[in-house]
Motif scaffolding. Structure first.
Motif, PDB file in Angstrom:
ATOM      1  N   TRP A  50      -3.994   0.067   4.487  1.00  0.00           N
ATOM      2  CA  TRP A  50      -5.268   0.208   5.212  1.00  0.00           C
ATOM      3  C   TRP A  50      -6.452   0.358   4.267  1.00  0.00           C
ATOM      4  O   TRP A  50      -7.475  -0.321   4.417  1.00  0.00           O
ATOM      5  CB  TRP A  50      -5.217   1.401   6.167  1.00  0.00           C
ATOM      6  CG  TRP A  50      -6.568   1.721   6.738  1.00  0.00           C
ATOM      7  CD1 TRP A  50      -7.399   2.729   6.376  1.00  0.00           C
ATOM      8  CD2 TRP A  50      -7.278   0.974   7.721  1.00  0.00           C
ATOM      9  NE1 TRP A  50      -8.568   2.683   7.072  1.00  0.00           N
ATOM     10  CE2 TRP A  50      -8.527   1.605   7.916  1.00  0.00           C
ATOM     11  CE3 TRP A  50      -6.979  -0.177   8.468  1.00  0.00           C
ATOM     12  CZ2 TRP A  50      -9.477   1.144   8.815  1.00  0.00           C
ATOM     13  CZ3 TRP A  50      -7.920  -0.636   9.363  1.00  0.00           C
ATOM     14  CH2 TRP A  50      -9.159   0.017   9.555  1.00  0.00           C
ATOM     15  N   TYR A  51      -6.317   1.222   3.255  1.00  0.00           N
ATOM     16  CA  TYR A  51      -7.466   1.553   2.425  1.00  0.00           C
ATOM     17  C   TYR A  51      -7.675   0.566   1.270  1.00  0.00           C
ATOM     18  O   TYR A  51      -8.812   0.303   0.876  1.00  0.00           O
ATOM     19  CB  TYR A  51      -7.311   2.960   1.851  1.00  0.00           C
ATOM     20  CG  TYR A  51      -7.382   4.054   2.886  1.00  0.00           C
ATOM     21  CD1 TYR A  51      -8.604   4.453   3.412  1.00  0.00           C
ATOM     22  CD2 TYR A  51      -6.238   4.690   3.344  1.00  0.00           C
ATOM     23  CE1 TYR A  51      -8.688   5.470   4.365  1.00  0.00           C
ATOM     24  CE2 TYR A  51      -6.306   5.708   4.297  1.00  0.00           C
ATOM     25  CZ  TYR A  51      -7.527   6.087   4.807  1.00  0.00           C
ATOM     26  OH  TYR A  51      -7.603   7.076   5.748  1.00  0.00           O
ATOM     27  N   MET A  52      -6.584   0.030   0.691  1.00  0.00           N
ATOM     28  CA  MET A  52      -6.700  -0.727  -0.556  1.00  0.00           C
ATOM     29  C   MET A  52      -6.289  -2.189  -0.454  1.00  0.00           C
ATOM     30  O   MET A  52      -6.707  -3.021  -1.259  1.00  0.00           O
ATOM     31  CB  MET A  52      -5.871  -0.025  -1.652  1.00  0.00           C
ATOM     32  CG  MET A  52      -6.289   1.413  -1.895  1.00  0.00           C
ATOM     33  SD  MET A  52      -5.201   2.244  -3.083  1.00  0.00           S
ATOM     34  CE  MET A  52      -5.840   3.907  -2.984  1.00  0.00           C
TER      35      MET A  52
ATOM     36  N   LEU B 241      -3.125  -6.731   6.293  1.00  0.00           N
ATOM     37  CA  LEU B 241      -3.177  -6.293   7.685  1.00  0.00           C
ATOM     38  C   LEU B 241      -3.411  -7.476   8.613  1.00  0.00           C
ATOM     39  O   LEU B 241      -4.048  -8.462   8.247  1.00  0.00           O
ATOM     40  CB  LEU B 241      -4.295  -5.263   7.865  1.00  0.00           C
ATOM     41  CG  LEU B 241      -4.198  -3.994   7.008  1.00  0.00           C
ATOM     42  CD1 LEU B 241      -5.411  -3.120   7.256  1.00  0.00           C
ATOM     43  CD2 LEU B 241      -2.919  -3.241   7.307  1.00  0.00           C
ATOM     44  N   PRO B 242      -2.930  -7.363   9.854  1.00  0.00           N
ATOM     45  CA  PRO B 242      -3.173  -8.430  10.836  1.00  0.00           C
ATOM     46  C   PRO B 242      -4.611  -8.387  11.324  1.00  0.00           C
ATOM     47  O   PRO B 242      -5.296  -7.363  11.226  1.00  0.00           O
ATOM     48  CB  PRO B 242      -2.186  -8.112  11.955  1.00  0.00           C
ATOM     49  CG  PRO B 242      -2.037  -6.631  11.894  1.00  0.00           C
ATOM     50  CD  PRO B 242      -2.096  -6.286  10.411  1.00  0.00           C
TER      51      PRO B 242
ATOM     52  N   HIS C 129       3.823  -4.206  11.251  1.00  0.00           N
ATOM     53  CA  HIS C 129       3.392  -5.443  10.605  1.00  0.00           C
ATOM     54  C   HIS C 129       4.026  -5.574   9.221  1.00  0.00           C
ATOM     55  O   HIS C 129       4.497  -6.662   8.840  1.00  0.00           O
ATOM     56  CB  HIS C 129       1.866  -5.458  10.503  1.00  0.00           C
ATOM     57  CG  HIS C 129       1.336  -6.676   9.821  1.00  0.00           C
ATOM     58  ND1 HIS C 129       1.297  -7.908  10.421  1.00  0.00           N
ATOM     59  CD2 HIS C 129       0.825  -6.838   8.553  1.00  0.00           C
ATOM     60  CE1 HIS C 129       0.786  -8.803   9.580  1.00  0.00           C
ATOM     61  NE2 HIS C 129       0.489  -8.167   8.442  1.00  0.00           N
ATOM     62  N   LEU C 130       4.045  -4.483   8.457  1.00  0.00           N
ATOM     63  CA  LEU C 130       4.658  -4.538   7.133  1.00  0.00           C
ATOM     64  C   LEU C 130       6.151  -4.819   7.204  1.00  0.00           C
ATOM     65  O   LEU C 130       6.713  -5.500   6.330  1.00  0.00           O
ATOM     66  CB  LEU C 130       4.408  -3.226   6.385  1.00  0.00           C
ATOM     67  CG  LEU C 130       2.945  -2.858   6.084  1.00  0.00           C
ATOM     68  CD1 LEU C 130       2.876  -1.501   5.402  1.00  0.00           C
ATOM     69  CD2 LEU C 130       2.272  -3.922   5.225  1.00  0.00           C
ATOM     70  N   LEU C 131       6.810  -4.316   8.235  1.00  0.00           N
ATOM     71  CA  LEU C 131       8.259  -4.492   8.409  1.00  0.00           C
ATOM     72  C   LEU C 131       8.607  -5.760   9.170  1.00  0.00           C
ATOM     73  O   LEU C 131       9.787  -6.089   9.318  1.00  0.00           O
ATOM     74  CB  LEU C 131       8.838  -3.272   9.138  1.00  0.00           C
ATOM     75  CG  LEU C 131       8.820  -1.945   8.371  1.00  0.00           C
ATOM     76  CD1 LEU C 131       9.103  -0.778   9.315  1.00  0.00           C
ATOM     77  CD2 LEU C 131       9.832  -1.961   7.231  1.00  0.00           C
ATOM     78  N   GLN C 132       7.555  -6.427   9.715  1.00  0.00           N
ATOM     79  CA  GLN C 132       7.747  -7.648  10.495  1.00  0.00           C
ATOM     80  C   GLN C 132       8.642  -7.413  11.702  1.00  0.00           C
ATOM     81  O   GLN C 132       9.593  -8.154  11.974  1.00  0.00           O
ATOM     82  CB  GLN C 132       8.329  -8.758   9.596  1.00  0.00           C
ATOM     83  CG  GLN C 132       7.375  -9.198   8.489  1.00  0.00           C
ATOM     84  CD  GLN C 132       6.080  -9.799   9.043  1.00  0.00           C
ATOM     85  OE1 GLN C 132       6.101 -10.839   9.709  1.00  0.00           O
ATOM     86  NE2 GLN C 132       4.958  -9.130   8.778  1.00  0.00           N
TER      87      GLN C 132
END
Length: 790
Positions: free
Chosen positions: A599-601, A606-607, A567-570
């Motif tokens: 995830w934590y912060m 996130l999707p 997701h971060l890298l698309q």
């Protein structure tokens, strides 16, 4: 640790052990290193006699509050180890002796002082009167009709008698060749570098008993203490610190652990007991004392047709928890056929109670004894048919083409090439050149070569342990894996490390699955408050069972890492891979810290479809086949025997082993070398003898001889890697294997050396005195024969 080692720390890498960073700098934390306000030390008054009724007991008046007998331990139950095997007899192992004592060293009273010295001094003022009873010191005396009884309610001195018969009478009636041997193994003690120790205290904040104990099985000790103390398991925490070796001695619930835990639970202050070396020698769990009577039948080429065996095990006075007094004999009967094809087999075993310390599973658990016996049988058959022992061994080994192979006692050999390992060991030891040379060296010593092959069952399944009747049957091992916000990986498992390098190898498995650099992985073991359940470290099970659990949990976390990274890298998840400590898709990459932070912060990044399980999970593992997996090896030794002194010098020692895929070859070699050193102790040096009154004759290291650097050869090892089809990554256990073969290989080599004298030795340790005795008897026989001829 250099960069390549830190990043390339997956399965198969020779990375240095994480544990060594603290141990080599003296920063380890063992039971005796723990200091607490108000800590008091414990010493035990131990029985000076092997079998006696307790007539009277008295406390020193001025120190009565610091002295405890069994009657003071209100609500404490004895250690009772149950078994589901028909015919098994229960023993009640008291925490402190009640009506009578049953071995020298049994705890009778417990004394508390501000220091160990003060507590020991106090034991000298405790008054106990004993009425001596007849003593049982051997299997033969224990089985004799009318023998004195250790446990009056039994009616005899047998914990258990077993019988297995596949039907051999028709086979042996037609067998052209037979050999009959009687063999025995001496009693030993185990000698981990750190003796047993326990420190217990009451955590008022958690309202919980906390026990720091030197153990291989933290979760099992919690179960056992709860049973004996009558405290719910939720109110007991076992927090095992560093453990300086175990070898099986530390996988039992000890009476001293129960006694010290009772003190802490009762008085709500900290107490500690640490075993000294004399206590270990006199009262510590014993092992190895087996007797074998075997008659084997073969064809004229030396191929085994049938075997008829009787095995007696001197198990001591009580059954140990949770493995029982009968595990040794059960293992002996089931493993005696070893790596050989055997079509017909009969075996009767006796677990005999004697006035000695209780028997415990020691590295190899019965298999050093059965290998010692079986390998001598193979050599005896070879001599009978006039062939080289290695050739007869090769012809009888289970062939690679037969794998997987289920033998006559239902051992399921999963994979391997046993003959190949034997042939490689023969070549490493240089047998052909040796046979072409002289049988004596320039000092007049007799030269010999010996072999021993064996299998090592590891990661035994639930059905195997249930068949042995154990009260606690291992099931799934579990592990927890978590990626932290800064991109490191935390691994926790209920097993404990006792020197076998699990902090390192479990990290390697996690690195292999997740790509997280080895240096960024932290492993936590052995604390019941912070780790998932495991029955612990024994039976060479750690790397298969806990390693499998870590692998499975790491694989789950790895997929979640990839999903967030994608997701971060698309990109699609399938385009993501781990490389060089990063998460990569094409030319783009993110770090593990990026994923952890998201995830934590920064959950807003996130999707909506993100897995709510997060970046952590607990997973369990059990091998696909319940009978365990089997490592194997052949050891070959070349040695010299001085017929005048009986001294043995090992000239060369070769090992060819196969433990499946090696997680860390350096650790595998260290385990093999260490085990082989212990096996040489069994073969040549170590013995705990007792006199007819049940008094131990080796109560110091002046009397009990351990092998040192000058007694050990330069081991040479060659690896094979036959992957198991039934375990994660094809891994097999290897922790016990090195100790199994040396007694057999060395005795066979000694007998090969003494063949010109027609002398054979059938007992370990093969001390100089015993070697001289068999040579003298052989010469006396030869002289008698000459007299008859004249």
């Amino acid at each position: 640790m250099d960069k390549s080692e830190a990043l390339g720390g997956g399965i198969g890498a020779r990375v240095r052990r994480k544990e060594d960073a603290r141990h080599l700098r003296g920063r380890g934390r063992f039971v005796d290193d723990i200091h607490m306000p108000g800590l008091r030390e414990v010493a035990f008054l131990r029985s000076p006699t092997a079998h006696a009724r307790l007539v009277s007991k008295g406390k020193p008046p001025q120190h009565a509050a610091c002295t405890f007998f069994a009657e003071d331990l209100a609500g404490v139950a004895p250690i009772v180890t149950r078994s589901s095997i028909p015919g098994y007899k229960l023993s009640k192992y008291p925490i402190l002796a009640t009506d009578k004592v049953r071995f020298v060293g049994e705890p009778v009273a417990m004394c508390v002082g501000v220091s160990r010295a003060v507590a020991e001094d106090l034991t000298e003022h405790v008054g106990v009167d004993y009425e001596d009873l007849p003593v049982i010191t051997s299997c033969a005396s224990g089985r004799r009709a009318g023998a004195a009884l250790l446990h009056d309610e039994w009616g005899d001195n047998l914990f258990l008698e077993t019988f297995f018969d596949s039907g051999i009478d028709d086979v042996i009636a037609k067998a052209p060749v037979s050999v009959e041997l009687e063999m025995s193994c001496a009693r030993q003690t185990m000698h981990p570098m750190e003796g047993k120790g326990v420190l217990a205290w009451w955590d008022h904040r958690a309202d919980q008993l906390v026990v720091h104990t030197s153990t291989q099985v933290p979760h099992l000790i919690r179960v056992g203490l709860a049973e004996c103390l009558g405290i719910p398991q939720a109110r007991i925490r076992i927090a095992a610190p560093d453990v300086g070796g175990g070898f099986g001695y530390k996988c039992l619930l000890q009476p001293e652990e129960v006694a010290v835990a009772w003190l802490a639970a009762t008085f709500k202050t900290p107490f500690r007991w640490t075993e000294d070396r004399r206590e270990h020698l006199v009262a510590g769990a014993n092992a190895r004392e087996h007797e074998y009577r075997i008659k084997a039948y073969a064809d004229r080429d030396g191929r085994l047709l049938a075997m008829d065996a009787e095995v007696s095990v001197d198990t001591g006075a009580y059954s140990v928890w949770p493995f029982t007094a009968c595990l040794e004999a059960a293992q002996a009967g089931g493993n005696l056929p070893g790596p050989y094809h055997l079509a017909a087999y009969r075996c009767r075993t006796y677990s005999v109670a004697t006035n000695k310390p209780p028997f415990a599973p020691y590295r190899g658990v019965a298999r050093p004894g059965v290998c010692f016996a079986m390998e001598q049988v193979i050599d005896a058959i070879a001599r009978e048919v006039g062939r080289e022992a290695w050739e007869v061994r090769r012809d009888n080994l289970v062939q690679a083409s037969a794998m997987p192979y289920t033998n006559i006692t239902n051992k399921h050999y999963d994979s391997g090439n046993y003959p190949e390992a034997l042939i490689a060991a023969k070549d490493m030891i240089g047998l052909e050149a040796f046979r072409a040379g002289p049988r004596r060296d320039d000092r007049g010593r007799y030269l010999g070569v010996g072999f021993a092959s064996f299998t090592e069952q590891s990661a035994h399944g639930t059905k195997v342990f249930a068949a042995w009747g154990l009260p606690l049957v291992p099931g799934f091992d579990q592990a927890h894996v978590k990626l932290t916000p800064d991109g490191a990986l935390e691994v926790s498992a209920g097993i404990h490390t006792i020197g076998q390098g699990l902090e390192t190898t479990l990290a390697q498995i996690a690195s292999e699955q997740t790509g997280v650099p080895f240096r960024d992985i932290r492993v936590t073991l052995g604390d019941t408050a912070t780790t998932p359940f495991s029955t612990g470290a024994y039976a060479s099970r750690g790397i298969v069972m806990s390693g499998g659990a870590v692998s499975r949990a790491s694989a789950v976390v790895a997929q979640r890492i990839k999903a967030i990274a994608a997701h971060l890298l698309q990109v699609e998840v399938g385009a993501v891979k781990f490389a060089d400590g990063r998460i990569v898709a094409g030319n783009a990459s993110v770090t593990y810290e990026d994923v952890g932070r998201a995830w934590y912060m920064r959950p807003d990044q996130l999707p909506d479809t993100v897995d709510t399980g997060g970046l952590e999970t607990t997973e369990g593992y059990k091998p696909e086949v319940d009978t365990g997996v089997f490592s194997y090896a052949t050891h070959a030794v070349r040695l010299a025997v001085d017929a005048d002194t009986g001294h043995v010098e090992i000239l060369d020692y070769a090992i060819v082993e196969d433990c499946g895929r090696m997680v860390n070859p350096m650790i595998v070699e260290g385990q093999t070398y260490g085990g082989a050193a212990q096996g040489i102790g069994t073969a040549l040096f170590e013995e705990s003898p007792y006199d007819s009154n049940g008094q131990p004759l080796a109560s110091t290291l002046l009397d009990y001889i351990l092998p040192g650097p000058t007694e050990l050869p330069g081991f040479r090892i060659e690896h094979r890697e036959t992957l198991s089809p039934y375990s994660a990554h094809g891994i097999k256990g290897v922790g016990e294997g090195g100790a199994i073969a040396p007694p057999a290989a060395i005795i066979n080599a000694i007998n090969d050396a003494l063949a010109p004298l027609d002398a054979t030795i059938r007992q370990v340790p093969a001390s100089p005195r015993r070697i001289r005795d068999v040579i003298r008897r052989a010469r006396d026989r030869a002289e008698d024969e000459r007299v008859v001829v004249r």
